[in-house]
Scaffold this motif. Sequence first.
Motif, PDB file in Angstrom:
ATOM      1  N   PHE A 282       0.840  -1.210   0.000  1.00 10.40           N
ATOM      2  CA  PHE A 282       0.000   0.000   0.000  1.00 10.40           C
ATOM      3  C   PHE A 282       0.873   1.258   0.000  1.00 10.40           C
ATOM      4  O   PHE A 282       0.646   2.180  -0.794  1.00 10.40           O
ATOM      5  CB  PHE A 282      -0.911  -0.027   1.223  1.00 10.40           C
ATOM      6  CG  PHE A 282      -1.652   1.261   1.449  1.00 10.40           C
ATOM      7  CD1 PHE A 282      -2.593   1.711   0.548  1.00 10.40           C
ATOM      8  CD2 PHE A 282      -1.392   2.027   2.584  1.00 10.40           C
ATOM      9  CE1 PHE A 282      -3.271   2.908   0.765  1.00 10.40           C
ATOM     10  CE2 PHE A 282      -2.078   3.213   2.806  1.00 10.40           C
ATOM     11  CZ  PHE A 282      -3.011   3.662   1.892  1.00 10.40           C
ATOM     12  N   GLN A 283       1.862   1.309   0.869  1.00 15.31           N
ATOM     13  CA  GLN A 283       2.724   2.482   0.941  1.00 15.31           C
ATOM     14  C   GLN A 283       3.472   2.696  -0.371  1.00 15.31           C
ATOM     15  O   GLN A 283       3.596   3.827  -0.870  1.00 15.31           O
ATOM     16  CB  GLN A 283       3.733   2.339   2.087  1.00 15.31           C
ATOM     17  CG  GLN A 283       4.565   3.597   2.293  1.00 15.31           C
ATOM     18  CD  GLN A 283       6.004   3.299   2.663  1.00 15.31           C
ATOM     19  OE1 GLN A 283       6.548   2.274   2.261  1.00 15.31           O
ATOM     20  NE2 GLN A 283       6.619   4.210   3.403  1.00 15.31           N
ATOM     21  N   THR A 284       3.928   1.616  -0.974  1.00 15.05           N
ATOM     22  CA  THR A 284       4.708   1.729  -2.206  1.00 15.05           C
ATOM     23  C   THR A 284       3.836   2.204  -3.363  1.00 15.05           C
ATOM     24  O   THR A 284       4.265   3.013  -4.192  1.00 15.05           O
ATOM     25  CB  THR A 284       5.360   0.376  -2.545  1.00 15.05           C
ATOM     26  OG1 THR A 284       6.084  -0.101  -1.413  1.00 15.05           O
ATOM     27  CG2 THR A 284       6.321   0.523  -3.718  1.00 15.05           C
TER      28      THR A 284
ATOM     29  N   VAL B 244       0.090   4.982   8.243  1.00 14.21           N
ATOM     30  CA  VAL B 244       1.073   3.999   7.751  1.00 14.21           C
ATOM     31  C   VAL B 244       2.448   4.646   7.640  1.00 14.21           C
ATOM     32  O   VAL B 244       3.467   4.052   8.026  1.00 14.21           O
ATOM     33  CB  VAL B 244       0.616   3.425   6.400  1.00 14.21           C
ATOM     34  CG1 VAL B 244       1.717   2.553   5.780  1.00 14.21           C
ATOM     35  CG2 VAL B 244      -0.663   2.616   6.577  1.00 14.21           C
ATOM     36  N   GLU B 245       2.503   5.863   7.122  1.00 10.88           N
ATOM     37  CA  GLU B 245       3.782   6.571   7.004  1.00 10.88           C
ATOM     38  C   GLU B 245       4.421   6.764   8.376  1.00 10.88           C
ATOM     39  O   GLU B 245       5.634   6.567   8.550  1.00 10.88           O
ATOM     40  CB  GLU B 245       3.573   7.941   6.348  1.00 10.88           C
ATOM     41  CG  GLU B 245       3.403   7.877   4.866  1.00 10.88           C
ATOM     42  CD  GLU B 245       4.751   7.764   4.169  1.00 10.88           C
ATOM     43  OE1 GLU B 245       5.334   8.807   3.813  1.00 10.88           O
ATOM     44  OE2 GLU B 245       5.213   6.620   3.995  1.00 10.88           O
ATOM     45  N   ALA B 246       3.617   7.159   9.372  1.00 13.87           N
ATOM     46  CA  ALA B 246       4.145   7.346  10.725  1.00 13.87           C
ATOM     47  C   ALA B 246       4.691   6.040  11.274  1.00 13.87           C
ATOM     48  O   ALA B 246       5.746   6.001  11.930  1.00 13.87           O
ATOM     49  CB  ALA B 246       3.054   7.899  11.642  1.00 13.87           C
ATOM     50  N   SER B 247       3.969   4.949  10.983  1.00 19.28           N
ATOM     51  CA  SER B 247       4.423   3.638  11.450  1.00 19.28           C
ATOM     52  C   SER B 247       5.742   3.255  10.802  1.00 19.28           C
ATOM     53  O   SER B 247       6.661   2.765  11.477  1.00 19.28           O
ATOM     54  CB  SER B 247       3.350   2.581  11.132  1.00 19.28           C
ATOM     55  OG  SER B 247       3.827   1.301  11.455  1.00 19.28           O
TER      56      SER B 247
ATOM     57  N   ASP C  81      11.787   2.829  10.720  1.00 13.24           N
ATOM     58  CA  ASP C  81      13.076   3.331  10.240  1.00 13.24           C
ATOM     59  C   ASP C  81      13.932   3.830  11.395  1.00 13.24           C
ATOM     60  O   ASP C  81      15.153   3.616  11.421  1.00 13.24           O
ATOM     61  CB  ASP C  81      12.860   4.461   9.227  1.00 13.24           C
ATOM     62  CG  ASP C  81      12.309   3.953   7.900  1.00 13.24           C
ATOM     63  OD1 ASP C  81      12.442   2.742   7.641  1.00 13.24           O
ATOM     64  OD2 ASP C  81      11.744   4.767   7.139  1.00 13.24           O
ATOM     65  N   ARG C  82      13.289   4.509  12.347  1.00 14.68           N
ATOM     66  CA  ARG C  82      14.046   4.984  13.509  1.00 14.68           C
ATOM     67  C   ARG C  82      14.581   3.811  14.328  1.00 14.68           C
ATOM     68  O   ARG C  82      15.704   3.843  14.839  1.00 14.68           O
ATOM     69  CB  ARG C  82      13.159   5.887  14.377  1.00 14.68           C
ATOM     70  CG  ARG C  82      12.937   7.275  13.798  1.00 14.68           C
ATOM     71  CD  ARG C  82      12.369   8.220  14.842  1.00 14.68           C
ATOM     72  NE  ARG C  82      11.028   7.810  15.261  1.00 14.68           N
ATOM     73  CZ  ARG C  82       9.907   8.211  14.680  1.00 14.68           C
ATOM     74  NH1 ARG C  82       9.950   9.040  13.643  1.00 14.68           N
ATOM     75  NH2 ARG C  82       8.728   7.806  15.134  1.00 14.68           N
ATOM     76  N   LEU C  83      13.763   2.774  14.467  1.00 15.06           N
ATOM     77  CA  LEU C  83      14.217   1.586  15.196  1.00 15.06           C
ATOM     78  C   LEU C  83      15.397   0.928  14.493  1.00 15.06           C
ATOM     79  O   LEU C  83      16.362   0.504  15.132  1.00 15.06           O
ATOM     80  CB  LEU C  83      13.068   0.585  15.341  1.00 15.06           C
ATOM     81  CG  LEU C  83      11.931   0.987  16.286  1.00 15.06           C
ATOM     82  CD1 LEU C  83      10.825  -0.059  16.243  1.00 15.06           C
ATOM     83  CD2 LEU C  83      12.452   1.144  17.704  1.00 15.06           C
ATOM     84  N   ARG C  84      15.327   0.848  13.159  1.00 19.47           N
ATOM     85  CA  ARG C  84      16.447   0.264  12.418  1.00 19.47           C
ATOM     86  C   ARG C  84      17.710   1.102  12.580  1.00 19.47           C
ATOM     87  O   ARG C  84      18.815   0.578  12.748  1.00 19.47           O
ATOM     88  CB  ARG C  84      16.086   0.148  10.931  1.00 19.47           C
ATOM     89  CG  ARG C  84      14.977  -0.852  10.623  1.00 19.47           C
ATOM     90  CD  ARG C  84      14.834  -1.052   9.127  1.00 19.47           C
ATOM     91  NE  ARG C  84      13.689  -1.897   8.817  1.00 19.47           N
ATOM     92  CZ  ARG C  84      12.507  -1.446   8.425  1.00 19.47           C
ATOM     93  NH1 ARG C  84      12.303  -0.132   8.295  1.00 19.47           N
ATOM     94  NH2 ARG C  84      11.518  -2.279   8.165  1.00 19.47           N
ATOM     95  N   ALA C  85      17.543   2.426  12.519  1.00 20.69           N
ATOM     96  CA  ALA C  85      18.696   3.315  12.677  1.00 20.69           C
ATOM     97  C   ALA C  85      19.289   3.205  14.080  1.00 20.69           C
ATOM     98  O   ALA C  85      20.503   3.196  14.263  1.00 20.69           O
ATOM     99  CB  ALA C  85      18.293   4.764  12.388  1.00 20.69           C
ATOM    100  N   ALA C  86      18.402   3.112  15.085  1.00 18.07           N
ATOM    101  CA  ALA C  86      18.887   2.980  16.460  1.00 18.07           C
ATOM    102  C   ALA C  86      19.643   1.673  16.648  1.00 18.07           C
ATOM    103  O   ALA C  86      20.693   1.623  17.294  1.00 18.07           O
ATOM    104  CB  ALA C  86      17.716   3.069  17.435  1.00 18.07           C
ATOM    105  N   ALA C  87      19.114   0.598  16.070  1.00 19.48           N
ATOM    106  CA  ALA C  87      19.785  -0.699  16.175  1.00 19.48           C
ATOM    107  C   ALA C  87      21.157  -0.648  15.507  1.00 19.48           C
ATOM    108  O   ALA C  87      22.142  -1.180  16.036  1.00 19.48           O
ATOM    109  CB  ALA C  87      18.928  -1.791  15.555  1.00 19.48           C
ATOM    110  N   ALA C  88      21.230   0.002  14.343  1.00 17.48           N
ATOM    111  CA  ALA C  88      22.512   0.104  13.645  1.00 17.48           C
ATOM    112  C   ALA C  88      23.510   0.927  14.442  1.00 17.48           C
ATOM    113  O   ALA C  88      24.702   0.600  14.506  1.00 17.48           O
ATOM    114  CB  ALA C  88      22.297   0.725  12.263  1.00 17.48           C
ATOM    115  N   ALA C  89      23.023   2.016  15.058  1.00 18.70           N
ATOM    116  CA  ALA C  89      23.925   2.858  15.849  1.00 18.70           C
ATOM    117  C   ALA C  89      24.459   2.109  17.060  1.00 18.70           C
ATOM    118  O   ALA C  89      25.641   2.192  17.393  1.00 18.70           O
ATOM    119  CB  ALA C  89      23.193   4.127  16.295  1.00 18.70           C
ATOM    120  N   ILE C  90      23.577   1.358  17.721  1.00 14.52           N
ATOM    121  CA  ILE C  90      24.018   0.587  18.882  1.00 14.52           C
ATOM    122  C   ILE C  90      25.009  -0.488  18.460  1.00 14.52           C
ATOM    123  O   ILE C  90      26.031  -0.718  19.108  1.00 14.52           O
ATOM    124  CB  ILE C  90      22.805  -0.039  19.588  1.00 14.52           C
ATOM    125  CG1 ILE C  90      21.954   1.059  20.229  1.00 14.52           C
ATOM    126  CG2 ILE C  90      23.243  -1.059  20.638  1.00 14.52           C
ATOM    127  CD1 ILE C  90      20.617   0.564  20.739  1.00 14.52           C
TER     128      ILE C  90
END
Length: 295
Positions: free
Chosen positions: A9-11, A68-71, A76-85
């Motif tokens: 749907f988002q795509t 959906v965009e907010a979700s 994306d923020r969770l993925r970025a946080a995981a990568a930073a950690i």
Amino acid sequence: MKHRQLEAFQTVMVSGSTVRAAELMGVTQPAVSRLIAELENSVRFPLFDRVQGRLLATPEARLFFREVEASFRGLDRLRAAAAAIRDHGSGVLRFGCFAAGSVDLAPAAIRAFRARHPRVRLTLHVTWSSAIRDGVVDGTYDIGLAADEIDQSGIVSRPFYVHAGQIVMPAGHPLARHETIRPEHLAGVPLLGLVPEDRARQRMDAVLLEAGVTPEYIVETPNSATICALAISGDAVGLVNPIVTGRLPADVVLRPFVPQVQFRSLLLFPAHVQKSLLLKDFEGELLRFRSTGGR
């Protein structure tokens, strides 16, 4: 409602067509259409109208798209946080250290750790060994370095180092002519001593008394570095932990004491708590510098 349906749907909303969405997602156009149909069945309202061959989002779809965009931004923020950690580390590491370890060892380990983890905020609290033990138990500290006189119940401890104590004295002191200092050399000599509850002090007193020497302490302090400072002038000498002797001024000297009186320290960790990657890295730096005392 499944993540793959929301992704389709988002795509489609972003790309404007199921054909382009299929290309971006790496699937066929019918697969995208099927995912959209399944999502419509799940939300129970139409998402797109086809007008003159074009796919147009319904008003309900546009409202739903905001959520959906907010979700997806949250993901994306969770993925970025995981990568930073994973790649850089972030957060706070709290280290309680007894005085002897704070002179050279702890600063050296902290410098090396921060060179690899510049975004981590590390706090260093220098205090009594018993307070470090209590702080590890109650969660004030993630890791502690303490002398071995502490109560080791309720924590995980591991031996850190064992060093033979040395006698520090003014360079012109009569005892400086000896290559080693024995108990009988200290008879009648004013002593600078660690506090009575210190295990190394207790071992020293036991050695002296066994040799028939009554220690004559004129100053007591919990800190070997303070004993070194007090020995710069005057006639008093003292047993010190060699971990603090890396930057002694030229007007004081060290002599080995025989028989050996050992200084022992422990690394402390909370019980029943798994070590984080950052904590393991910092522990590794402490272990790397323990043989040199940070020098």
